[in-house]
Design a protein around this motif. Structure first.
Motif, PDB file in Angstrom:
ATOM      1  N   TYR A 292       0.871  -1.191  -0.101  1.00  9.72           N
ATOM      2  CA  TYR A 292       0.125   0.147  -0.129  1.00  9.72           C
ATOM      3  C   TYR A 292       0.996   1.359  -0.057  1.00  9.72           C
ATOM      4  CZ  TYR A 292      -4.181   2.556   1.056  1.00  9.72           C
ATOM      5  OH  TYR A 292      -5.377   3.585   0.850  1.00  9.72           O
ATOM      6  N   HIS A 296       1.769   4.185  -3.029  1.00 10.68           N
ATOM      7  CA  HIS A 296       1.394   5.444  -3.088  1.00 10.68           C
ATOM      8  C   HIS A 296       2.749   6.191  -3.321  1.00 10.68           C
ATOM      9  CE1 HIS A 296      -2.401   4.823  -0.852  1.00 10.68           C
ATOM     10  NE2 HIS A 296      -2.567   6.036  -1.730  1.00 10.68           N
ATOM     11  N   GLN A 299       4.107   6.191  -6.703  1.00 10.81           N
ATOM     12  CA  GLN A 299       3.313   7.279  -7.544  1.00 10.81           C
ATOM     13  C   GLN A 299       3.916   8.567  -7.685  1.00 10.81           C
ATOM     14  OE1 GLN A 299       0.453   6.260  -9.048  1.00 10.81           O
ATOM     15  NE2 GLN A 299      -0.890   5.016  -7.580  1.00 10.81           N
ATOM     16  N   GLU A 300       4.457   9.108  -6.625  1.00 13.54           N
ATOM     17  CA  GLU A 300       4.771  10.407  -6.561  1.00 13.54           C
ATOM     18  C   GLU A 300       5.974  10.663  -7.575  1.00 13.54           C
ATOM     19  OE1 GLU A 300       3.129  12.397  -4.973  1.00 13.54           O
ATOM     20  OE2 GLU A 300       4.439  14.209  -5.398  1.00 13.54           O
ATOM     21  N   ARG A 303       4.456  10.705 -11.322  1.00 10.25           N
ATOM     22  CA  ARG A 303       3.790  11.778 -11.423  1.00 10.25           C
ATOM     23  C   ARG A 303       4.675  12.704 -12.227  1.00 10.25           C
ATOM     24  NH1 ARG A 303       1.304  15.384  -9.106  1.00 10.25           N
ATOM     25  NH2 ARG A 303       2.431  15.172  -7.418  1.00 10.25           N
ATOM     26  N   LYS A 304       5.694  13.006 -11.287  1.00  2.00           N
ATOM     27  CA  LYS A 304       6.815  14.017 -11.492  1.00  2.00           C
ATOM     28  C   LYS A 304       7.281  13.767 -12.952  1.00  2.00           C
ATOM     29  CE  LYS A 304       6.155  16.119  -7.896  1.00  2.00           C
ATOM     30  NZ  LYS A 304       6.914  15.769  -6.679  1.00  2.00           N
ATOM     31  N   GLN A 306       6.072  12.456 -15.554  1.00  7.10           N
ATOM     32  CA  GLN A 306       4.916  12.345 -16.537  1.00  7.10           C
ATOM     33  C   GLN A 306       4.740  13.872 -16.634  1.00  7.10           C
ATOM     34  OE1 GLN A 306       2.300   9.323 -14.728  1.00  7.10           O
ATOM     35  NE2 GLN A 306       1.990   8.912 -16.864  1.00  7.10           N
ATOM     36  N   ALA A 307       4.558  14.720 -15.359  1.00  7.56           N
ATOM     37  CA  ALA A 307       4.483  16.130 -15.607  1.00  7.56           C
ATOM     38  C   ALA A 307       5.540  16.868 -16.069  1.00  7.56           C
ATOM     39  CB  ALA A 307       3.891  16.490 -14.062  1.00  7.56           C
ATOM     40  N   PHE A 308       6.920  16.583 -15.827  1.00  6.20           N
ATOM     41  CA  PHE A 308       7.753  17.221 -16.371  1.00  6.20           C
ATOM     42  C   PHE A 308       7.870  16.925 -17.806  1.00  6.20           C
ATOM     43  CE2 PHE A 308       8.446  18.455 -11.988  1.00  6.20           C
ATOM     44  CZ  PHE A 308       8.608  19.889 -12.177  1.00  6.20           C
ATOM     45  N   ASP A 310       5.576  16.230 -19.757  1.00  7.47           N
ATOM     46  CA  ASP A 310       4.606  17.137 -20.444  1.00  7.47           C
ATOM     47  C   ASP A 310       5.149  18.567 -20.914  1.00  7.47           C
ATOM     48  OD1 ASP A 310       2.667  15.082 -20.355  1.00  7.47           O
ATOM     49  OD2 ASP A 310       1.311  16.004 -18.707  1.00  7.47           O
ATOM     50  N   GLN A 339       2.537   3.086 -13.729  1.00  9.31           N
ATOM     51  CA  GLN A 339       1.720   3.726 -12.926  1.00  9.31           C
ATOM     52  C   GLN A 339       0.546   2.695 -12.946  1.00  9.31           C
ATOM     53  OE1 GLN A 339       0.920   7.865 -13.255  1.00  9.31           O
ATOM     54  NE2 GLN A 339      -0.056   7.626 -11.207  1.00  9.31           N
TER      55      GLN A 339
END
Lengths: 510, 151
Positions: A292, A296, A299-300, A303-304, A306-308, A310, A339
């Motif tokens: 669990y 979590h 993921q963090e 996410r970065k 993917q976001a950067f 982008d 992910q």
């Protein structure tokens, strides 16, 4: 009229009469009406008198008895014994009392208590002897039975495979059997006469002493319990003890009888089992927690990425060129897959962490809900999904829904390119026991080779490239976990190109 | 927009520098005119609201109109800060929007129990983040009537 009251009447008559002649009658009546047999013999053993009771016992009238000897009337071996005793009495001039065997006229064997007394004339010369005897067969048999019963008990006690001991009111061992000697690893002589708590483990001795006192006084009920003893060789023993109070004839408690069962191994096994179960529970909990938290926290950074990614694409896309954009796209793609994997892992761990208690679930309703969720996919594929009659059972409703969703979803996904999927969901009672049911999801899709059967139910195991069919390979692993959590199982039959049939077996009563 | 003397400022509390950067970029991309300020943990958030420590110079500035709050932060996390803010009559009216990576049911329940106004899970892609900030801006700055500033 009973002989006692006749006797009473005679006595009364004797008392009120001064006539000496009445005295003879009194004695005659006394002798004739006694419940005892009276017999007189002369020095040669010839019968000179027998009262009525004696005649009855011998089964002959008095005239047939007088002048006869024991040898004429009784079996020879008895007669020899009688005569020997008679001679003893005559020689010693002393009364003699014994229990003799006797045979009635009807042939029944009796035991008689007999008192033999010498008879003298007025000049103190021996005339013969008087025998008074009465039937003690009942008493004799009872005593014999008691002895036999005691002997049986002694043997049972001594030879029982279960260890027994008896303690008195001071806790001192008064009786113990071989099994107990073997159990405690001491000689009989090392235990008998010693307080039982000499053999109890040090840390339980005080408790043992206190318990014995309370049980003897009636303060504490006798229920089976366990106690640790120390064997002669120093090994610690755990025994289960069953007890009974010992009472004397008046009902007073005089001790405790205990049977001891060696449960050392059982206790060790139980402790080991409990320890393992605890360890397992802890390791399971840790694993669930780990999955669990890891999901979590993993993921963090993703996410970065993917976001950067982008941002890089949007702000610097022009300067990194087509090749750069291609690489970036692959990186983004990989991060996206990661992910999904993490989310799947999370879903798997939630099967345990978010498990709901079982409640009645109607699988028909569950299947209908699943179909409505899949509606757009079914339409897009031109698929047919037939749902037969499904049972109601005790289950985690959400997990049942997930189970059907994954199986029907797979059946839709792995369809043949040239044929719209046809999926059938049916159920049947398990033939073996009738107490569990099979839920069958059957399709006309691409199927698989059965040698991969074990593999398809494992986490992240796939039989196809990502380009052919999407997915991480978690769906069937989740199905297996759900089936197993419900005390069931899952398997499948298939051949490449011939569709697949997944069979979930679930108990009907949980 | 409401006819307030000064435009509403937004305060974003997050310890993660990249997230602050992304939210700042998304804010700009959304063309929101309101000022966005940052604090890096729960303690700094409380200092900012109480105008203490390095935020003492803000004493005559109005309080932020909205707080965007991350849950997992060092020193004092979002849950504690949330409880303190909602327990304080001078601060409890400020709408608080949780912006977090946590999707745990437990966190969602607790946040709403403590009086949070919205709970948003940080989106994965930047584009989605821009969508979220645009929506937030439209909702909180255009649609919703916020409590009037205490003068």
């Amino acid at each position: 009229m009973s002989s006692i009251s006749q006797l009473g009447a005679e006595l009364e008559r004797a008392r009120v009469s001064a006539d000496i002649g009445h005295s003879d009658a009194f004695y005659h009546s006394l002798v004739e009406n006694l419940p005892h047999s009276i017999l007189h013999k002369d020095l040669e053993g010839r019968f000179t008198f027998a009262n009525r009771k004696c005649c009855e016992l011998i089964g002959k009238p008095l005239e047939d008895i007088l002048g006869k000897t024991d040898f004429d009337l009784f079996p020879r071996d008895l007669a020899v014994q009688y005569r020997a005793d008679d001679l003893k009495v005559l020689q010693r001039g002393q009364p003699f009392e014994t229990v003799e065997q006797h045979v009635t006229a009807q042939g029944a064997k009796l035991y008689v208590q007999v008192i033999k007394t010498p008879i003298y004339d007025a000049a103190k010369q021996p005339l013969g002897l008087q025998c008074i005897f009465w039937d003690v067969t009942g008493h004799k048999l009872a005593v014999q039975e008691l002895l036999e019963s005691e002997e049986r008990f002694r043997q049972l006690f001594d030879q029982a495979p279960v260890a027994y001991h008896e303690i008195d009111c001071n806790g001192v061992v008064r009786r113990l059997n071989r099994a107990e000697c073997a159990l405690l690893g001491f000689q009989y002589s090392e235990i008998i006469g010693k307080p039982i708590w000499d053999f109890v483990a040090d840390d339980e001795r005080v408790r043992s002493q206190e318990a014995v006192r309370k049980k003897l006084s009636g303060e504490q009920a006798l229920v089976p319990f366990t106690r640790d003893y120390v064997r002669g060789d120093g090994a610690r023993l755990t025994v289960e003890i069953h007890e009974k109070l010992i009472r004397d004839a008046s009902g007073t408690v005089v001790g405790i009888r205990s049977s001891l069962l060696d449960i050392t191994e059982r206790k060790q096994a139980q402790e080991e089992l409990a320890r393992k179960a605890q360890e397992l529970a802890r390791s399971n909990a840790e694993l669930e927690q780990f999955a669990y938290v890891a999901s979590h926290d993993l993921q963090e950074p993703l996410r970065k990425i993917q976001a950067f990614g982008d941002r890089l694409n949007a702000k610097c896309g022009d300067s990194i060129g087509d090749l750069g954009l291609d690489y970036l796209g692959r990186m983004q793609n990989a991060a996206g897959r990661m992910q999904v994997l993490i989310n799947d892992l999370l879903a798997l761990s939630r099967l345990k962490t978010k498990a709901q208690p079982f409640a009645p679930v109607n699988l028909n309703a569950v299947a209908r809900a699943v179909l409505s969720d899949l509606e757009t996919r079914i339409e897009r594929l031109g698929a047919t999904v037939e749902i037969g009659t499904l049972p109601a059972l005790n289950a985690d409703g959400l997990q049942m829904s997930q189970l059907l969703q994954n199986l029907i979803g797979n059946a839709l996904k792995f369809h043949r390119p040239d044929q719209p999927p046809v999926v059938k969901v049916t159920s049947s009672l398990a033939e073996a026991d009738q107490r569990s049911c099979h839920i069958v999801v059957e399709d006309n899709g691409i199927g698989f080779e059965e040698k991969y059967l074990d593999r398809i139910f494992q986490v992240f195991q796939r039989l196809h490239g990502r380009n052919e069919y999407e997915g991480t390979g978690i769906g069937l692993a989740i199905c297996r976990q759900i089936a197993e959590r419900h005390g069931g199982s899952i398997t499948a039959h298939s051949e490449p190109g011939k569709g697949a049939k997944f069979i979930v077996t679930l108990p009907l009563e949980l | 927009m409401s006819a307030h003397a000064l435009p509403i400022t937004i305060l974003y509390a997050d310890d993660d520098a990249e997230d602050r950067m992304l939210v700042k970029d998304a804010w700009e991309e959304s063309r929101l005119a309101n000022e966005l300020h940052f604090v890096e943990d729960g303690e700094e958030l409380m200092d900012y609201l109480w105008r203490r420590g390095k935020h003492a110079q803000l004493a005559d500035q109005p309080l932020p109109g909205i707080i965007l709050l991350d849950l997992n932060m060092p020193k004092k996390d979002g849950r504690e800060a949330l409880r303190e803010i909602k327990a304080e009559p001078n601060l409890r009216r400020i709408p608080i929007v949780i912006l977090t990576t946590s999707q745990a049911e437990e966190d969602i329940y607790r946040a709403y129990d403590l009086g949070v106004n919205s709970f948003i899970v940080k989106p994965v892609s930047f584009q989605s983040l821009v969508e979220v900030t645009k929506t937030l801006g439209k909702y909180w700055l255009e649609i919703v009537e916020l409590p009037p500033k205490d003068a």
